[in-house]
Design an enzyme around this catalytic site. Structure first.
Site, PDB file in Angstrom:
ATOM      1  N   ALA A 436       0.836  -1.196   0.000  1.00 46.85           N
ATOM      2  CA  ALA A 436       0.000   0.000   0.000  1.00 46.85           C
ATOM      3  C   ALA A 436       0.869   1.244   0.000  1.00 46.85           C
ATOM      4  O   ALA A 436       2.025   1.218   0.422  1.00 46.85           O
ATOM      5  CB  ALA A 436      -0.922   0.012   1.210  1.00 46.85           C
ATOM      6  N   SER A 437       0.286   2.340  -0.479  1.00 45.21           N
ATOM      7  CA  SER A 437       0.954   3.626  -0.555  1.00 45.21           C
ATOM      8  C   SER A 437       2.282   3.464  -1.302  1.00 45.21           C
ATOM      9  O   SER A 437       2.293   3.140  -2.481  1.00 45.21           O
ATOM     10  CB  SER A 437       1.145   4.211   0.849  1.00 45.21           C
ATOM     11  N   GLY A 438       3.427   3.651  -0.636  1.00 39.38           N
ATOM     12  CA  GLY A 438       4.704   3.477  -1.323  1.00 39.38           C
ATOM     13  C   GLY A 438       4.894   2.075  -1.847  1.00 39.38           C
ATOM     14  O   GLY A 438       5.566   1.856  -2.861  1.00 39.38           O
ATOM     15  N   GLY A 458      -3.399  -0.316  -2.349  1.00 45.17           N
ATOM     16  CA  GLY A 458      -3.940   0.994  -2.679  1.00 45.17           C
ATOM     17  C   GLY A 458      -3.304   2.063  -1.827  1.00 45.17           C
ATOM     18  O   GLY A 458      -2.087   2.217  -1.793  1.00 45.17           O
TER      19      GLY A 458
END
Length: 653
Positions: A436-438, A458
């Site tokens: 997720a994110s990075g 996500g």
């Protein structure tokens, strides 16, 4: 005796033994290949891909991924010449690889499960090695079955799903697999119910009361300390800002966590009810009854029987026709990891596929503290990517991700290198517990993204901020004065005051710019419009299954499916064996050795170092998933939840 004479003598012994086997197959006994207890010499860990078919996907399909091979396990018994060669290799195997026929493989699933390879000195479990052992045991003629000890696990649902899949694959070999569960909750039972039989002691600790999700809020604590957080979060679901600035959950935050919890709980109910042959409503009623008696578990058909460990072993003796006064031949997980696949005729093919593992928080450079740095170091990861890109021997690459994100700059630099690699050869991203994110930033650089149905992914958003420590400084009598040149020189240096209006505006624009870069590159990578990407971005965390339905993920499955898709993209026939080359091999270090010997101070020191590293490297924009606390859902990597909460908190500074 010279080496030549030793070799000749060993060959004569092997030839004589083989002749007796071939002339009298019925004469093979359980102890024929037993060897004396010898000291095991160190061996490197070798990983080869299991045998998977390209059959049509049978389960966990989400609209649109049917055109990808499933990577489903297809057990094919070893026969003919191959069977003869396996017997020959077992005779010529190293002493520590030799086992008695009728041996039972024992695996203790407990504690943290890492997605990285483990060295001999590293404690804990390694998912790659667990998977490897299940596959070897399925084909090893000396292994009669598996005896699983399942205790409280500290990992996410994606790893649990992967382990459960390997249990189901192993059962296709026709061998038995039984589970013993002295202490379990929903996650542990999810694995156990895939086994043929489940046993628990009369005094078993168990808790099948349902699942919860928690979100901590620190605003009150910070106010009492005299700390004012000034946070700029982009994305209405990027709730790490809420955890610092709010006292309660926002509607958007509540919506996201509710959806995640519903997805995981629904999946648990469906899989458990199917495995135990019950209606979904019956499982729900059992949970809502608040059952605490072990006897009810047996009465309701949730376990096979209530017996102790020694009684399970006695039953296994009877099953394998071992005399009561003899020991049941067993081999544990760690020792069996030293059995090479080549010994069992499971060697890979000529084509090579590289796998690069990326686990933990993302940092751009290695820690200057001199301590062993955990997590993903951007510059080291990029070196591996470039090595694969510049080499002609690799036909494809798999990026295996298990990360909640971290430094936004490091994430972007790695995304760029993955994109360059994908331009020269097929690149498949395989997600573990969380990407997720990075972590998603990295994955979206690949040509195809594969996730487990319960992977957390996500979180396309950014968060940045600073703390105003003015009131705290007053309380403790501390003062700080700054002399600066430049209108915005004190933007981050002046932590004893709030932002000026012009500073706040610049800070907000900088965060908005970082978010737009992330979102726009996600739209580019996923071949969609910015407007459509904005609908699924906003920092929202999705399960893998949800992400697939929104176009953030291409296929649902584990590493085996990623390998099958890599073969498809590299024009390698699905029935042809390949060799997966691990580029993230662990190297034994002094902390690893000391930790393996049981020195708890090493673990404490490592935890404190990680806290300091997160604090040191968190300056700037972060592409990090929020510190969601899933009770019985997401296990923390540390035994102490307070340390874990501190880590989440400090990483946001």
């Amino acid at each position: 005796m010279s080496r030549t004479r030793i070799a000749i003598h060993r060959f004569r012994y092997s030839y004589t033994a083989l002749s007796s086997i071939l002339s009298s197959p019925s004469a093979i006994t359980r102890s024929q290949f037993q060897c004396p207890q010898l000291t095991r010499a160190p061996l490197p860990f070798l990983f080869h891909p299991p045998r998977y078919s390209s059959s049509t996907p049978k389960q966990d399909l989400v609209g649109g991924d049917e055109h990808y091979p499933s990577g489903d396990f297809d057990f094919k018994p070893v026969t003919g010449w191959n069977k003869f060669m396996v017997k020959l290799k077992m005779l010529a195997a190293f002493p520590w690889e030799r086992l008695r026929y009728g041996t039972v493989l024992t695996i203790k699933l407990r504690g943290q499960v890492s997605d990285q390879l483990k060295s001999r000195f590293s404690p804990g479990l390694s998912l790659p090695q667990i998977s490897d052992n299940f596959l070897k045991a399925a084909y090893d003629p000396r292994i009669s079955g598996i005896y699983l000890h399942i205790d409280i696990l500290n990992c996410g649902w994606a790893k649990v799903e992967e382990i459960r899949r390997h249990i189901l694959n192993f059962k296709k070999s026709g061998k038995f697999i039984v589970a013993y569960v002295p202490s379990f909750r929903e996650k542990e039972y999810y694995i156990a119910c895939a086994c043929e039989e489940i046993y628990a002691p009369p005094s078993a600790y168990f808790s099948l009361f349902g699942l919860t999700v928690q979100a901590p809020f620190l605003r009150g604590v910070l106010e009492n300390l005299g700390i004012e957080p000034e946070v700029e979060r982009i994305g209405k679901y990027k709730s790490v800002g809420d955890q610092l600035t709010r006292r309660t959950m926002s509607e958007d935050h509540h919506e996201m966590l509710t959806a995640l919890l519903d997805n995981i709980y629904t999946n648990w109910l469906d899989k458990v009810s199917s495995a135990r042959g019950k209606k979904r409503e019956d499982i729900q009623n059992f949970i809502n009854d608040g059952v605490y008696q072990v006897e009810r578990l047996k009465e309701e058909g949730f376990i096979s029987d209530i017996i102790y460990d020694d009684e399970v072993i006695t039953r296994l003796k009877e099953r394998l026709q071992v005399k009561t006064n003899e020991n049941l031949p067993m081999v544990d997980y760690r020792k069996y990891s030293g059995v090479r696949k080549s010994t069992l005729g499971l060697s890979g093919g000529k084509e090579l596929i590289a796998i690069i593992r990326a686990s933990g928080s993302i940092r751009r450079i290695k820690s200057p503290l001199g301590a062993r740095t955990s997590g993903i170091i951007g510059e080291k990861f990029i070196e591996k990517i470039r090595r694969v890109r510049e080499s002609n021997k690799y036909k494809a690459a798999i990026i295996r991700i298990d990360s909640p994100g971290g430094d936004a700059l490091a994430s972007d630099l790695m995304w760029r290198e993955i994109r360059l690699l994908a331009a020269s050869k097929p690149v498949i991203a395989s997600m573990s517990d969380v990407a997720a994110s990075g972590g998603y930033y990295m994955a979206m650089g690949a040509g195809v993204i594969v996730a487990e149905s319960l992977t957390l992914t996500g979180s396309i958003g950014v968060v940045t901020g600073k703390f105003n420590l003015g009131k705290l400084y007053e309380k403790i009598g501390f003062n700080k004065e700054i002399i600066s040149r430049g209108r915005y020189a004190e933007l981050r240096a002046a932590e004893q005051r709030s932002f000026r209006p012009d500073e706040a505006e610049l800070f907000s624009k900088s965060a908005q710019h970082a978010y737009k870069q992330f979102r726009d590159k996600a739209a580019l990578s996923r071949s969609t419009t910015v407007e459509k990407m904005e609908e699924v971005a906003q920092g929202r965390v999705w399960t893998g299954k949800e992400a697939a339905s929104h176009g953030l993920v291409d296929a649902i499955g584990g590493l085996s499916r990623a390998i099958a898709i890599a073969k498809l993209k590299a024009d390698i026939p699905q029935d042809r064996q390949v060799t997966v080359v691990e580029l993230s091999r662990p190297s034994p270090s002094l902390p690893d050795i000391l930790s393996g010997l049981g020195n708890s101070l090493v673990g404490v020191d490592r935890t404190l170092n990680e806290l300091l590293q997160d604090l040191t490297f968190s300056h700037g924009v972060q592409a990090r998933m929020d510190g969601i606390l899933f009770e019985k859902l997401e296990g923390y990597p540390y035994a102490n939840p307070i340390l874990a909460l501190m880590k989440d908190y400090l990483s946001s500074l």
